[in-house]
Design an enzyme around this catalytic site. Structure first.
Site, short mmCIF file in Angstrom:
data_model
loop_
_atom_site.label_atom_id
_atom_site.label_comp_id
_atom_site.label_asym_id
_atom_site.label_seq_id
_atom_site.Cartn_x
_atom_site.Cartn_y
_atom_site.Cartn_z
N HIS A 89 78.36 11.25 63.16
CA HIS A 89 79.04 10.40 62.15
C HIS A 89 78.24 10.47 60.84
CE1 HIS A 89 81.84 7.40 60.81
NE2 HIS A 89 80.99 6.40 60.79
N HIS B 218 75.77 8.06 56.38
CA HIS B 218 77.04 7.38 56.19
C HIS B 218 77.51 7.34 54.73
CE1 HIS B 218 80.29 4.49 57.00
NE2 HIS B 218 80.13 4.81 58.26
N HIS C 248 83.44 -0.61 66.13
CA HIS C 248 82.10 -0.39 65.58
C HIS C 248 81.01 -0.95 66.48
CE1 HIS C 248 84.64 0.25 62.03
NE2 HIS C 248 83.67 1.07 61.65
N ASP D 183 81.66 3.38 66.12
CA ASP D 183 80.99 4.04 65.00
C ASP D 183 79.75 3.28 64.53
OD1 ASP D 183 83.19 5.67 65.15
OD2 ASP D 183 83.77 5.46 63.06
ZN LIG Z 1 81.21 4.51 59.94
#
Ligand SMILES: [Zn+2]
Length: 262
Positions: free
Chosen positions: A117, A121, A210, A67
């Site tokens: 995503h 954010h 991540h 991510d």
């Molecule tokens: Zn994230």
């Protein structure tokens, strides 16, 4: 030849010469040489990575997901994944994609999946649904404007989702993908800790990692080694036939790891 006729001949010759010169200027330009830095991923020295052996037969499939990219670590992640021929899913943020379009291109070219995503954010549950969807759509627009197919997967930032948000995302042609194991790489102090916290996936499992920390890159060989030792192979994320449990507040999703299509 009269004087007028001689002038006409000279004028015709001048036009002909001009025409020839014009043709010459339309010769195709030589190709622009690609700077050596363009090939950084292929040229990366991978000799420090351990030798690992993939299972000869897969007892099941698990998936790696990254991510918050693309970042300055994307190239390193891609190099390790490429070294072991392991696929992954990158859930990118629109602002990051806009800042690093080459990383998006490389990720796509390497055969990995790309998911939405959100653009910035945010905690989508702290916004009204309309604003949340505007943020999600903005990310899809960036992705599309970079020349890529709109993503078919969505992961909410922080895993914060609701039935309304999920239904709206599905109506946009994306499945919501959460995770079954959280590596907690953002809080980890060492690569070994990330690898330890990445254990526990079974067939169909999805690991949350991540794009943004060097120790996640360093943990990858350890994670791959752990699952290959159990004859679990790395695959792509696909739509599941049924709702499956996730590791996030008891939520379910319709996503699972599966054999990667060629
Ligand atoms: Zn994230």
């Amino acid at each position: 030849m009269s004087r007028t006729a001689a002038l006409r001949v000279r004028a015709a010759v001048a036009v002909l010469l001009l025409g020839l010169t014009g043709c010459a200027s339309q010769e195709p330009l030589p190709p622009t040489p690609i700077p050596r830095a363009e090939n950084a991923v292929d040229a990366a020295d991978m000799s420090h990575l351990p030798v690992l052996t993939a299972p000869t037969a897969c007892a099941g499939y698990v998936a790696l997901t990254f991510d918050d990219g693309p970042t300055e670590f994307t190239s390193d992640l891609l190099a390790v994944l490429d070294h072991y021929k392991v696929p992954a899913v990158f859930f990118n943020n629109g602002v990051q994609e806009r800042a690093r379009p080459r990383e998006v291109e490389r990720t796509k070219a390497a055969g990995h999946q790309l998911g939405n995503h959100s653009m910035t954010h945010p905690d989508l549950l702290s916004m009204d649904l309309e604003a949340a969807l505007a943020d999600i759509d903005a990310s899809t627009v960036v992705h599309r404007d970079l020349g890529h197919e709109p993503p078919t997967m969505f992961r909410p930032p922080f895993g914060n989702t609701s039935p309304e948000l999920r239904a709206a995302v599905e109506s946009r042609g994306m499945i919501e993908v959460l995770w079954t194991v959280d590596s907690k790489d953002f809080e980890a102090a060492t690569a070994e800790q990330v690898a330890e916290q990445s254990k526990g996936m079974t067939d169909g499992g999805i690991l949350l990692l991540h794009d943004g920390k060097a120790l996640t890159v360093d943990a990858l060989p350890l994670i791959i080694e752990h699952y290959w030792a159990q004859n679990l192979c790395f695959g792509q994320v696909v739509t599941a036939d049924i709702e499956l449990p996730t590791a996030w507040f008891g939520l379910t999703h319709r996503a699972r790891a599966s054999k990667q299509e060629p």
